[in-house]
Design an enzyme around this catalytic site. Structure first.
Site, PDB file in Angstrom:
ATOM      1  CB  ILE A 484      -0.964  -0.160   1.376  1.00  0.00           C
ATOM      2  CG1 ILE A 484      -1.866  -1.186   1.191  1.00  0.00           C
ATOM      3  CG2 ILE A 484      -1.790   1.193   1.253  1.00  0.00           C
ATOM      4  CD1 ILE A 484      -2.900  -1.169   2.185  1.00  0.00           C
ATOM      5  N   GLY A 485       1.859   1.154   0.961  1.00  0.00           N
ATOM      6  CA  GLY A 485       2.682   2.459   1.034  1.00  0.00           C
ATOM      7  C   GLY A 485       4.029   2.515   0.557  1.00  0.00           C
ATOM      8  CB  SER A 525       1.986   1.418  11.581  1.00  0.00           C
ATOM      9  OG  SER A 525       1.417   2.533  10.700  1.00  0.00           O
ATOM     10  CB  THR A 528       8.258  -0.948   7.291  1.00  0.00           C
ATOM     11  OG1 THR A 528       7.741  -0.481   6.162  1.00  0.00           O
ATOM     12  CG2 THR A 528       9.855  -0.522   7.152  1.00  0.00           C
ATOM     13  N   GLY A 713       6.631   1.853  13.192  1.00  0.00           N
ATOM     14  CA  GLY A 713       5.271   1.989  12.245  1.00  0.00           C
ATOM     15  C   GLY A 713       5.411   3.755  12.043  1.00  0.00           C
ATOM     16  CD  GLU A 716      -2.276   2.505  11.705  1.00  0.00           C
ATOM     17  OE1 GLU A 716      -3.275   2.654  12.223  1.00  0.00           O
ATOM     18  OE2 GLU A 716      -2.047   1.764  10.875  1.00  0.00           O
TER      19      GLU A 716
END
Lengths: 763, 82
Positions: A484-485, A525, A528, A713, A716
């Protein structure tokens, strides 16, 4: 291993182009609606026009007779799931409720609630068939507002809902699904010591996650029971689990393939269409595509919770807070399960307080069931708390950042929800904000400045990743999380760093449910942090194999080989004298040294480490129109260690933008019958690029020792402070405190009119 | 032995209103087993809806995590995200 020495890193911390970037820019990426299957049919969902109604009869006969219609389903085509709760997606999920949210059974609980669906040879026929389905309703009184839903005599959505968290169990059902409380210290004693008490009531509105890509899926239910689900979601394993549970299918018989995702923000952590499409496909034996319109997205899918926030803060004149009390009333939508728990837990987490009492209520009403949205629950409660703290600072004449610093949580602070904080970076965000040039610039007329802080836990969880060395020395990384990111880039960077090869030599792929081990969805989050940890460990295992293969080529002991800068070297003169072997040198001989070089790691990552942020917002208010212009916005955040700084900044900027929309414009407007009046982006106003300045970002790096690269994260917490930062800036600009969101032009005008009532022209 | 606090109060009905316990356990699994022995049903409640903070770090579904005799253990509602 640990890679916390930033100066030694060659790939992590740089800003390469994302591997999926070109496909997305030129329109080649395959999103949920892009897939087709041979013999595919088009599906369409029929939705309730009533906010609350008993379904007395559904007659599908006319639709079934329409030429081109091959299947019609209603709730009768789904197993009647018992009341069973589990934590599978992004929060506690009641499967009975999830099933009834996908397809209403007995009652329609909101305008837009699915009541039937068809599959036909064209979308036009499917639409025509939907209109031929005759549904008889007994319309019931409805309730939209959270406090009206809590009131005695409110229309009841569920006859079997008795408020949990109250002993003894209430005798009567109500719309309050749950009450939750958190207590620390002695609240009465704290308020008795206070020299100033501020007590205020604030409200927020439910807002949609407003992802650009509507929900979409293409599915096939084979005659042998083998199912394929291609859909846009935040987790292919989540899709598999929910479809299996709702339809009674073995997980092994469902292969869920993740499409590219055009935004989720929490709103795609559950299913709406996939089980319905599977039921249609099972009935007609053909693949089925279902795609929502934008109107369906607004009417039928989860917004974020809104609610009422009552805050009471007691302080000494020095600014030290001695007591804090909070009551949260959160909208859950039609089924229980608002994020009021995390709302309670995050509200005062930025502060080191001795006496706190928090009560939260989870309340159902005739709206779509809420879904997660960045830091679910925290933006609402923090809006109330951070507005009230600002009011306290102004009352005491203390700089708002200084007041926060005086009361700030730090390592060793016992939070109101229980745990003691470790390795946190809140105070560095306050210091960075205080020292930022933005905070020192002067403001002009009708301009104001606001600050606010925020907290989010972040999570880890189950993740799988595999690393495969190709014959030519390039590398494939397979992760189990939809990207998504920018997670493909981050995963490739961590693998490249460990292997000591260029980023461009690593090709990351998102695997389907049959090609990688279980991976919890993309949310919280966590990717990663948790999946990055799995990738790092898999790459480390590959390095061990590479050392072993080099040892085989040199015919020495593996312990006599070291790996450095992507090459194997003899570890000292005793190991012998050999030319270094690159990864490619070793890869080309892998068949002779034991076969393919590959590693898969599955973990349950723990110790995610919380995130803190502090934001500064400048606004200018047009006193004539009530329009609020965001002049300047700076977001400061403890990001742990930025793996790809551009994507961290992007998360921060995206969260701020969404928070500004929540503060200024976004709201659902219902008519007197409980029907949504603004189900589209023309009437539901999200911020666009021309509304905003460039969001400035300041990344404070307090590495998380639990992660090999120090990552926390980051997706958020950026949405937590903006609502209060904007509201505090507006109060500073116009000299009047407004407490109900959104602070849209009509509300600003009304507040200004109260300051100075408009005069008639004749006067 | 580890001192355990339960916040959020959702499971109070299972413990007769108690929210603090001293539990002889050196892993999360053994802690949950012992709490379930004392308060039948609490183990399932923890498994399904609670996270465990150990010395400030939050763990979810982590039976194998070690506890020290002086560990601060807090049972909190399980956390998701967006």
């Amino acid at each position: 291993m640990s890679y916390l020495d930033k100066a030694a890193l060659k790939v992590v911390g740089t800003r390469p182009i994302r591997p999926d970037g070109v496909d997305k820019v030129i329109g080649r990426a395959s999103f949920g609606a892009d897939m087709t299957m041979p013999g595919m049919l088009w599906g369409k969902v029929k939705r309730s026009p009533h906010a609350h109604a008993r379904i007395t009869k559904i007659d599908t006969s006319k639709a079934e007779k329409l030429n081109g219609v091959l299947a019609v389903v209603t709730a009768a085509d789904f197993p009647n799931i018992p009341n069973e709760e589990a934590f599978v997606g992004e929060g506690p999920m009641n499967f009975r409720d999830l099933s009834r949210n996908c397809m209403a059974r007995d009652k329609a609980l909101y305008d837009g609630h699915a009541v039937a669906a068809v599959a036909a040879t064209s979308s036009a026929i499917a639409e025509e068939a939907v209109d031929l389905i005759e549904v008889e309703y007994e319309v019931l009184p409805h309730v939209i507002d959270v406090e009206e839903a809590m009131a005695d005599g409110a229309p009841l959505l569920h006859d079997d809902m008795f408020t949990q968290g109250i002993e003894p169990k209430p005798e009567k059902p109500s719309n309050v699904a749950k009450r939750i409380t958190f207590t620390k210290g002695d609240i009465a004693k704290g308020f008795a010591e206070a020299e100033l008490v501020i007590e205020r009531k604030y409200s927020t509105q439910p807002v949609h996650q407003a992802y650009i890509e509507p929900h979409a899926c293409v599915v096939s239910y084979g005659s042998d029971g083998q199912c394929t689900v291609f859909s846009s979601s935040q987790g292919q394993f989540m899709v598999r689990a929910y479809c299996a549970k709702l339809l009674g299918i073995d997980m092994a018989n469902i292969r869920a393939i993740p499409a590219e995702i055009g935004g989720g923000f929490g709103g795609k952590t559950l299913v709406y269409l996939e089980p319905v499409a599977l039921a249609l496909s099972k009935k007609c034996g053909r693949p089925v595509k279902l795609v929502m319109s934008r109107e369906e997205v607004f009417r039928g899918t989860g917004p974020a919770a809104g609610g009422v926030i009552e805050v009471k803060i007691g302080a000494k004149k020095s600014g030290r807070i001695v007591a804090a009390e909070l009551v949260l009333k959160y909208q859950a939508g039609a089924f229980a399960g608002s994020p009021v728990g995390p709302g309670c837990m995050c509200a005062f987490a930025m502060y080191d307080l001795d006496n706190v009492h928090i009560t939260g209520y989870d309340v159902v009403s005739n709206r779509p069931k809420v879904a997660a949205y960045r830091a679910p629950g925290a933006p609402n409660s923090s809006y109330g708390v951070e507005s009230c703290v600002d009011e306290l600072a102004r009352e005491l004449g203390i700089d708002p950042l200084a007041l926060r610093e005086m009361n700030a949580a730090r390592d060793g602070t016992k939070t109101p929800y229980g745990p003691t904080l470790v390795n946190v970076g809140y105070i560095p965000t306050l210091e960075a904000a205080k020292n930022h040039e933005h905070y020192k610039t002067k403001l002009g007329p009708n301009q104001g400045r606001g600050v606010a802080s925020g907290f989010w836990f972040n999570i880890g969880g189950e993740s799988s990743a595999s690393v495969h060395v190709n014959e030519d020395g390039t590398v494939a990384v397979v992760e189990g999380n939809p990207d998504i990111g920018g997670s493909r880039a981050s995963m490739a960077m961590m693998a490249a760093e460990v292997l000591g090869i260029p980023y461009e030599k690593v090709r990351p792929v998102v695997g389907d449910t049959a090609s990688i081990g279980f991976t919890f969805l993309t949310g919280g989050s966590r990717v990663t942090f948790a999946t990055g940890m799995a990738v790092t460990q898999a790459a480390e295992k590959v390095v061990e194999q590479l050392k072993s293969r080099a040892a085989a080529i040199w015919d020495i002991s593996p312990e006599a080989v070291e790996w450095k800068d992507g090459k194997a070297f003899p570890a000292g003169s005793n190991a012998g004298s050999f030319e270094p072997l690159s990864l490619a040198d070793i890869a080309v001989k892998s068949g002779r040294t034991g076969g393919p070089i590959t590693a898969e790691v599955s973990i349950n990552a723990q110790g995610a480490g919380p995130g803190f942020a502090t934001h500064i917002c400048d606004v200018e208010v047009d006193r004539e129109t009530g329009h609020v212009k965001i002049l300047r916005y700076t977001a400061v955040q403890d990001v742990g260690r930025a793996i790809h700084p551009s994507y961290v900044e992007g998360q921060m900027q995206g969260g701020v933008t969404q928070g500004i929309g929540w503060a200024l414009n976004e709201e659902y407007i219902y008519d007197k019958n409980g029907r949504l009046d603004n189900p589209g982006f023309l009437d539901y106003r999200v911020p666009v690029a021309s509304d905003l300045p460039m969001i400035e970002t300041v990344m404070v790096e307090v590495p998380n020792p639990r992660h090999p690269f120090g990552a926390r994260g980051v997706g958020e917490v950026p949405i937590v402070p903006p609502m209060a930062a904007v509201a505090n800036a507006i109060a500073d600009a116009i000299g009047t405190r407004m407490r109900d969101l959104p602070m849209s032009p009509p509300k600003i005008r009304a507040a200004l009119d109260e300051q100075e009532p408009p005069r008639l022209a004749a006067e | 032995m580890p001192h355990v606090t339960m916040t959020g109060i959702a499971a109070r009905r299972l413990t007769g209103g108690l929210t603090e316990f001293d539990v002889e356990a050196d892993t999360v699994r053994r802690l949950i087993t012992e709490l379930d022995r004392r308060y039948p049903g609490l183990g399932q409640q923890i498994d399904e809806s609670m996270a465990i903070a150990i010395d400030g770090e939050i763990f979810q579904d982590a039976y194998l995590e070690k506890l020290r005799p002086e560990s601060e253990v807090v049972l909190i509602p399980k956390i998701g995200g967006g």
